[in-house]
Every structure is written in structure tokens, then in C-alpha cells.
Design a protein around this motif. Sequence first.
Motif, mmCIF file in Angstrom:
data_model
loop_
_atom_site.group_PDB
_atom_site.id
_atom_site.type_symbol
_atom_site.label_atom_id
_atom_site.label_comp_id
_atom_site.label_asym_id
_atom_site.label_seq_id
_atom_site.Cartn_x
_atom_site.Cartn_y
_atom_site.Cartn_z
ATOM 1 N N ARG A 1 -9.880 -6.737 -1.125
ATOM 2 C CA ARG A 1 -9.753 -7.082 0.287
ATOM 3 C C ARG A 1 -11.130 -6.991 0.928
ATOM 4 N NH1 ARG A 1 -5.503 -7.101 3.836
ATOM 5 N NH2 ARG A 1 -4.125 -6.331 2.222
ATOM 6 N N GLU B 1 -3.070 1.184 -5.495
ATOM 7 C CA GLU B 1 -3.590 2.474 -5.041
ATOM 8 C C GLU B 1 -3.806 3.424 -6.218
ATOM 9 O OE1 GLU B 1 -0.807 3.857 -2.201
ATOM 10 O OE2 GLU B 1 -1.330 2.328 -0.683
ATOM 11 N N ALA C 1 -2.542 -6.365 -3.710
ATOM 12 C CA ALA C 1 -1.120 -6.217 -4.038
ATOM 13 C C ALA C 1 -0.469 -7.582 -4.239
ATOM 14 C CB ALA C 1 -0.400 -5.451 -2.926
ATOM 15 N N THR D 1 -1.092 -4.853 7.670
ATOM 16 C CA THR D 1 0.026 -5.348 6.872
ATOM 17 C C THR D 1 1.161 -5.749 7.810
ATOM 18 O OG1 THR D 1 -0.565 -3.886 5.050
ATOM 19 C CG2 THR D 1 1.669 -4.758 5.072
ATOM 20 N N SER E 1 1.604 -2.554 -4.333
ATOM 21 C CA SER E 1 0.666 -1.787 -3.512
ATOM 22 C C SER E 1 0.452 -0.390 -4.086
ATOM 23 C CB SER E 1 1.180 -1.685 -2.070
ATOM 24 O OG SER E 1 1.248 -2.950 -1.460
ATOM 25 N N ARG E 2 1.543 0.234 -4.551
ATOM 26 C CA ARG E 2 1.413 1.565 -5.162
ATOM 27 C C ARG E 2 0.581 1.497 -6.442
ATOM 28 N NH1 ARG E 2 6.905 1.924 -3.370
ATOM 29 N NH2 ARG E 2 7.662 1.254 -5.417
ATOM 30 N N TYR F 1 -1.797 -9.127 2.189
ATOM 31 C CA TYR F 1 -1.512 -8.107 1.176
ATOM 32 C C TYR F 1 -2.609 -7.932 0.133
ATOM 33 C CZ TYR F 1 3.168 -7.643 3.035
ATOM 34 O OH TYR F 1 4.232 -7.382 3.857
ATOM 35 N N LEU G 1 6.198 -6.180 -3.542
ATOM 36 C CA LEU G 1 4.894 -5.960 -2.926
ATOM 37 C C LEU G 1 4.632 -4.478 -2.700
ATOM 38 C CD1 LEU G 1 4.591 -8.872 -0.329
ATOM 39 C CD2 LEU G 1 3.134 -8.473 -2.323
ATOM 40 N N GLU G 2 5.671 -3.744 -2.322
ATOM 41 C CA GLU G 2 5.507 -2.299 -2.159
ATOM 42 C C GLU G 2 5.147 -1.642 -3.492
ATOM 43 O OE1 GLU G 2 9.085 -0.841 -0.471
ATOM 44 O OE2 GLU G 2 8.680 -1.641 1.538
#
Length: 252
Positions: free
Chosen positions: A3, A229, A95, A10, A225-226, A92, A221-222
Motif C-alpha cells: 500500500r 499482518e 489483502a 478501509t 488481511s490477517r 484493501y 478479505l478479513e
Amino acid sequence: MHRPPTERPTPGRYTLALLAAPLVVLVIMSYIGDALAPTLVDRHPLLLIALNARNRNLALTTNLLDPLPYYVVGTLRLLASDPLFYLLGWYYGDAAVKWAERNTRTFGDLLRMVEKYFAKLAVPLVFAAPNNFICLFAGAAGMRPVVFFAANISGTIARLWVIRQLGNVFSEPIDWILDLIAQYRMPLLVLSVVVVALTILSEYRSGRGELEGLTHLEAELEEASREVEADAESAPSGSVDEGDEPPDRPPA
């Protein structure tokens, strides 16, 4: 792909649904176009490219359509999903890229290769191959909207022009294929419907594929994202990611 420095918020669940819902409709339209192609290709060519403007359909129908409807409908159909995928990448970032890789089993390795060189070849790639995931990469890389749309629209029109010219050059082989389709229309229709049904069933069972990924977009997507991270936390501090420029060295 990372990014850009300016973080973008978001979006909420409602915004994500507004992005995902039309994409689901467009994928379903593509399946319908593939399934009914033997019936539509010569009888309703404009409807076929409105449902699914893949290169094959554009090539088979170009000589059956006048230039204006060919370019207008073809351009609108090809561009329909591009801004939506661009926004998914824009909002996003990494992700969205990971989500794309996981939901394209066949092209996952290719997407990773494209991702590696995207920063250097962004505009040519969007111009030459403005497909869904290239548009997603453009958003994730932070390509300015005006640059994205200029490359995307001009590349789409150029693609239609090239197919139109090839259709003129190869008009006789195309007519032969259309005659063959007309001769064996019903067996080809049954075959195409079966192939599309098996494709959808395979994607449903595997939990992967464009339609499956879009219908479970929020949860995937969640999860992506994890994973991003976790990857960032496990990366050695001070390491340089592949494809990034190394830090400037002090003069000798």
C-alpha cells in the motif's frame, strides 16, 4: 506489492457489498454467455458480447455487427468490472492481492510474477491486459485514477480495434466456424451447458474461484488481511522485499 505511503481508510460492509454485488452479477452473466454461446453467437451476437465479451466471442461476432454497436457494447462490457476491481485493490491493498491469488488457482503463479514487476510495468500492463486482476493490482499499487482510466479505456478500445481488424483478415475461417456451430448447434449447446455447470460445481466444492471468492468476499478479505499482518510481523526487521529498491548506500 505494498500500500502506498498515504493510507486509505478501509470501507465499511455496505461499501464492500456495493462493490461485490455487481461483480457477482457480471460473473453470472459471463457463465450464461458461455453456456448459451452456440445459440447466441450468430443469432444474437450483440447479446452474446453483452453477456461475455471474451476475445473468442468478440472475434466470432465482429463481422456480424456494425462498428457502432460492436465498439459501444464491447467497450462497456469489458470496462464494467474494471473500476470495481480497481477500487477493491485501492481500499484493501495487499489483502486484495492475496485474495486474488487464492481465488485463481490456475493463474496464481502468474499473478505473483506479474505482481513482482507491476511497479515498473504498471501502465503498459493496464493498457495491454486490462483484466480484472491487473486492475486490482493497479488499485493496490496506488496508481492514480486518471492514469488508470486513461490506460484502461484506451487499451480496451485498442483491443477491440485489433480484434476487428483480425476479424476482417480471417473472415473466411470465422464464417466456417460459424457454419460449423450452426450445423451442430444442439450438441454444442448441451456440451457448453455441461462444461459451465461442471466449472461452477468444481469451484463450489473447492471453495475457490471467482464466483466463490466474491460471494464470500468480506470473510476472505478479513482472513487475507490477517495473513498480510502475520507476514509483516514475521518478516525480519530491515529486510528488503523482493522487487523493492535497496536503500541508498553511502558513498565509498
